[in-house]
Design a protein around this motif. Structure first.
Motif, PDB file in Angstrom:
ATOM      1  N   LEU A 197       0.489  -1.056   0.202  1.00 24.31           N
ATOM      2  CA  LEU A 197      -0.238  -0.480   0.145  1.00 24.31           C
ATOM      3  C   LEU A 197       1.175   1.934  -0.440  1.00 24.31           C
ATOM      4  CD1 LEU A 197      -2.809   1.620   0.744  1.00 24.31           C
ATOM      5  CD2 LEU A 197      -2.353   0.763   2.853  1.00 24.31           C
ATOM      6  N   GLY A 198       2.060   1.069   0.607  1.00 25.19           N
ATOM      7  CA  GLY A 198       2.667   2.437   0.856  1.00 25.19           C
ATOM      8  C   GLY A 198       3.096   3.149  -0.695  1.00 25.19           C
ATOM      9  N   GLU A 199       3.394   2.428  -1.331  1.00 22.33           N
ATOM     10  CA  GLU A 199       3.911   3.660  -2.691  1.00 22.33           C
ATOM     11  C   GLU A 199       3.512   2.326  -4.177  1.00 22.33           C
ATOM     12  OE1 GLU A 199       7.692   5.498  -4.625  1.00 22.33           O
ATOM     13  OE2 GLU A 199       7.940   4.824  -3.125  1.00 22.33           O
ATOM     14  N   ILE A 200       2.512   3.219  -4.602  1.00 22.38           N
ATOM     15  CA  ILE A 200       2.239   2.817  -6.147  1.00 22.38           C
ATOM     16  C   ILE A 200       2.987   3.082  -6.916  1.00 22.38           C
ATOM     17  CG2 ILE A 200       0.707   1.767  -7.672  1.00 22.38           C
ATOM     18  CD1 ILE A 200      -0.499   1.521  -4.312  1.00 22.38           C
ATOM     19  N   SER A 201       3.424   1.404  -7.745  1.00 20.36           N
ATOM     20  CA  SER A 201       4.056   1.887  -8.864  1.00 20.36           C
ATOM     21  C   SER A 201       4.057   1.698 -10.264  1.00 20.36           C
ATOM     22  CB  SER A 201       5.064   1.122  -9.445  1.00 20.36           C
ATOM     23  OG  SER A 201       4.820  -0.493  -9.354  1.00 20.36           O
ATOM     24  N   ARG A 202       4.131   1.908 -11.018  1.00 17.90           N
ATOM     25  CA  ARG A 202       3.494   1.682 -12.767  1.00 17.90           C
ATOM     26  C   ARG A 202       2.711  -0.047 -13.032  1.00 17.90           C
ATOM     27  NH1 ARG A 202       6.007   4.090 -17.467  1.00 17.90           N
ATOM     28  NH2 ARG A 202       4.804   5.991 -17.229  1.00 17.90           N
ATOM     29  N   ARG A 203       3.802  -0.787 -12.113  1.00 17.43           N
ATOM     30  CA  ARG A 203       3.881  -2.456 -12.902  1.00 17.43           C
ATOM     31  C   ARG A 203       2.604  -2.949 -11.529  1.00 17.43           C
ATOM     32  NH1 ARG A 203       8.236  -6.374 -11.602  1.00 17.43           N
ATOM     33  NH2 ARG A 203       7.643  -7.483 -13.165  1.00 17.43           N
ATOM     34  N   ASP A 204       2.196  -1.673 -10.364  1.00 21.64           N
ATOM     35  CA  ASP A 204       1.036  -2.380  -9.799  1.00 21.64           C
ATOM     36  C   ASP A 204       0.483  -2.327  -9.955  1.00 21.64           C
ATOM     37  OD1 ASP A 204       3.191  -2.753  -7.534  1.00 21.64           O
ATOM     38  OD2 ASP A 204       2.805  -1.121  -6.739  1.00 21.64           O
ATOM     39  N   CYS A 205       0.218  -0.884 -11.187  1.00 18.51           N
ATOM     40  CA  CYS A 205      -1.800  -0.198 -11.872  1.00 18.51           C
ATOM     41  C   CYS A 205      -1.540  -0.962 -12.729  1.00 18.51           C
ATOM     42  CB  CYS A 205      -0.940   1.429 -12.414  1.00 18.51           C
ATOM     43  SG  CYS A 205      -1.049   2.462 -11.541  1.00 18.51           S
ATOM     44  N   GLN A 206      -0.469  -1.847 -13.294  1.00 16.90           N
ATOM     45  CA  GLN A 206      -1.502  -2.662 -14.518  1.00 16.90           C
ATOM     46  C   GLN A 206      -1.495  -4.148 -14.149  1.00 16.90           C
ATOM     47  OE1 GLN A 206       1.925  -2.246 -16.960  1.00 16.90           O
ATOM     48  NE2 GLN A 206       1.004  -0.449 -18.013  1.00 16.90           N
ATOM     49  N   ALA A 207      -1.375  -4.465 -12.586  1.00 16.43           N
ATOM     50  CA  ALA A 207      -0.734  -6.334 -12.163  1.00 16.43           C
ATOM     51  C   ALA A 207      -3.273  -5.900 -10.999  1.00 16.43           C
ATOM     52  CB  ALA A 207      -0.432  -5.960 -11.111  1.00 16.43           C
ATOM     53  N   ALA A 208      -3.976  -7.067 -12.026  1.00 19.52           N
ATOM     54  CA  ALA A 208      -5.358  -7.132 -11.734  1.00 19.52           C
ATOM     55  C   ALA A 208      -5.117  -7.108  -9.648  1.00 19.52           C
ATOM     56  CB  ALA A 208      -6.003  -7.914 -11.569  1.00 19.52           C
ATOM     57  N   GLY A 209      -4.361  -7.857  -9.434  1.00 18.42           N
ATOM     58  CA  GLY A 209      -4.061  -7.932  -7.935  1.00 18.42           C
ATOM     59  C   GLY A 209      -3.680  -7.295  -7.033  1.00 18.42           C
ATOM     60  N   LYS A 210      -3.933  -6.477  -7.183  1.00 13.62           N
ATOM     61  CA  LYS A 210      -3.006  -4.685  -6.517  1.00 13.62           C
ATOM     62  C   LYS A 210      -3.843  -3.662  -7.399  1.00 13.62           C
ATOM     63  CE  LYS A 210       1.730  -5.582  -5.990  1.00 13.62           C
ATOM     64  NZ  LYS A 210       2.109  -5.433  -4.008  1.00 13.62           N
ATOM     65  N   GLU A 211      -5.493  -4.318  -6.752  1.00 12.63           N
ATOM     66  CA  GLU A 211      -6.503  -3.281  -7.178  1.00 12.63           C
ATOM     67  C   GLU A 211      -6.399  -2.542  -5.619  1.00 12.63           C
ATOM     68  OE1 GLU A 211     -11.724  -2.929  -7.795  1.00 12.63           O
ATOM     69  OE2 GLU A 211     -10.585  -4.894  -8.966  1.00 12.63           O
ATOM     70  N   GLU A 212      -6.796  -4.135  -4.102  1.00 13.66           N
ATOM     71  CA  GLU A 212      -6.837  -3.530  -3.228  1.00 13.66           C
ATOM     72  C   GLU A 212      -5.989  -2.341  -2.359  1.00 13.66           C
ATOM     73  OE1 GLU A 212      -7.078  -5.346   1.560  1.00 13.66           O
ATOM     74  OE2 GLU A 212      -5.918  -6.661   0.164  1.00 13.66           O
ATOM     75  N   SER A 213      -4.435  -2.526  -3.272  1.00 12.44           N
ATOM     76  CA  SER A 213      -3.463  -1.558  -2.826  1.00 12.44           C
ATOM     77  C   SER A 213      -3.597  -0.069  -3.632  1.00 12.44           C
ATOM     78  CB  SER A 213      -2.421  -2.312  -2.989  1.00 12.44           C
ATOM     79  OG  SER A 213      -1.842  -3.717  -2.469  1.00 12.44           O
ATOM     80  N   CYS A 214      -4.231  -0.294  -4.466  1.00 12.90           N
ATOM     81  CA  CYS A 214      -4.132   0.955  -4.845  1.00 12.90           C
ATOM     82  C   CYS A 214      -5.559   1.723  -4.622  1.00 12.90           C
ATOM     83  CB  CYS A 214      -4.558   1.092  -6.717  1.00 12.90           C
ATOM     84  SG  CYS A 214      -3.154  -0.118  -7.360  1.00 12.90           S
ATOM     85  N   ARG A 215      -6.486   1.059  -4.550  1.00  9.81           N
ATOM     86  CA  ARG A 215      -7.502   1.301  -4.155  1.00  9.81           C
ATOM     87  C   ARG A 215      -6.856   2.675  -2.394  1.00  9.81           C
ATOM     88  NH1 ARG A 215     -11.782  -1.244  -2.983  1.00  9.81           N
ATOM     89  NH2 ARG A 215     -13.092   0.152  -2.802  1.00  9.81           N
ATOM     90  N   LEU A 216      -6.805   1.549  -1.801  1.00 11.08           N
ATOM     91  CA  LEU A 216      -6.533   1.676  -0.658  1.00 11.08           C
ATOM     92  C   LEU A 216      -5.598   3.122  -0.369  1.00 11.08           C
ATOM     93  CD1 LEU A 216      -6.596  -1.037   1.552  1.00 11.08           C
ATOM     94  CD2 LEU A 216      -8.645   0.325   1.607  1.00 11.08           C
ATOM     95  N   ASN A 217      -4.890   3.127  -0.972  1.00 12.76           N
ATOM     96  CA  ASN A 217      -3.743   4.286  -1.285  1.00 12.76           C
ATOM     97  C   ASN A 217      -4.164   4.984  -2.038  1.00 12.76           C
ATOM     98  OD1 ASN A 217      -1.707   6.348  -2.410  1.00 12.76           O
ATOM     99  ND2 ASN A 217      -0.540   4.482  -1.607  1.00 12.76           N
ATOM    100  N   ARG A 218      -5.766   5.705  -2.605  1.00 13.75           N
ATOM    101  CA  ARG A 218      -5.976   6.300  -3.344  1.00 13.75           C
ATOM    102  C   ARG A 218      -6.800   7.191  -1.545  1.00 13.75           C
ATOM    103  NH1 ARG A 218      -8.972   5.322  -8.642  1.00 13.75           N
ATOM    104  NH2 ARG A 218     -10.274   7.465  -7.250  1.00 13.75           N
ATOM    105  N   LEU A 219      -7.767   5.980  -1.283  1.00 15.90           N
ATOM    106  CA  LEU A 219      -8.626   6.950  -0.285  1.00 15.90           C
ATOM    107  C   LEU A 219      -7.719   7.565   1.168  1.00 15.90           C
ATOM    108  CD1 LEU A 219     -11.205   3.884  -0.910  1.00 15.90           C
ATOM    109  CD2 LEU A 219     -11.527   6.416  -1.236  1.00 15.90           C
ATOM    110  N   VAL A 220      -6.895   6.419   1.295  1.00 13.67           N
ATOM    111  CA  VAL A 220      -5.735   7.167   2.524  1.00 13.67           C
ATOM    112  C   VAL A 220      -5.341   8.238   2.041  1.00 13.67           C
ATOM    113  CG1 VAL A 220      -3.843   6.999   3.977  1.00 13.67           C
ATOM    114  CG2 VAL A 220      -5.191   5.085   3.646  1.00 13.67           C
TER     115      VAL A 220
END
Length: 180
Positions: free
Chosen positions: A108-131
């Motif tokens: 959750l700490g830092e979202i990279s380009r690779r994280d944005c393109q991985a379906a399994g990272k949805e939770e981390s991306c969403r939570l980072n955006r909300l925080v």
């Protein structure tokens, strides 16, 4: 006459030491801190920005903006359940095999380009955006944790963190969970 320095808003933050959700006690583990720019504004980045062909292929959760988020206190490398609480309201309950990694730079700490393109990272991306959105609005997000036994993740008789988190999430009805 010199006056004492005024206390900063972060010094005035108070949260209870424990919360009880679905008859389960979670312990306060500090705030989630969001990195700030030199002018005091929240640091934001959108790894997929400017990539028109990519932006149209991915859902909104992958487009950002994201920030750098870290817990106020160091988390253990143990499995557990965590709750994100904002203004006394439980917003999200989740489980982790490694709490340190979940809130670290690869989670959750830092979202990279690779994280944005991985379906399994949805939770981390969403939570980072909300925080990050809460930080931009001047609000704090508190982190509460229940560390499960080190062997409890696969051990017999112990409730897996994801089962426990699911039970707590049903009772808490956090507004940051995906709709059912």
């Amino acid at each position: 006459m010199d006056r004492p320095a005024a206390s900063s808003p972060s010094d005035a933050h108070w949260a209870p030491d424990h919360i009880v959700l679905a008859r389960t006690v979670l312990t306060y583990h500090g705030r989630l801190l969001v990195e700030l720019e030199s002018d005091g504004s929240v640091y934001e980045h959108a790894p997929l920005a400017g990539m028109a062909a990519v932006e149209q292929r991915f859902p909104a959760w992958a487009l950002g903006p994201f920030g750098r988020v870290e817990p106020e206190r160091r988390l253990p490398r143990d499995p557990g359940v965590f709750a994100l609480v904002q203004a006394g309201v439980t917003r999200y309950v989740g489980a982790s095999r490694d709490l340190y990694r979940t809130f670290g730079s690869r989670g959750l700490g830092e979202i990279s380009r690779r994280d944005c393109q991985a379906a399994g990272k949805e939770e981390s991306c969403r939570l980072n955006r909300l925080v990050v959105a809460e930080a931009k609005a001047g609000r704090q997000v508190d982190l509460y944790v229940l560390v499960t036994e080190g062997g409890g993740w696969f051990g017999r008789g112990a409730q897996a963190p994801e089962e426990l988190a699911g039970r707590i999430a049903e009772a808490a009805h956090g507004s940051w969970h995906l709709p059912r």
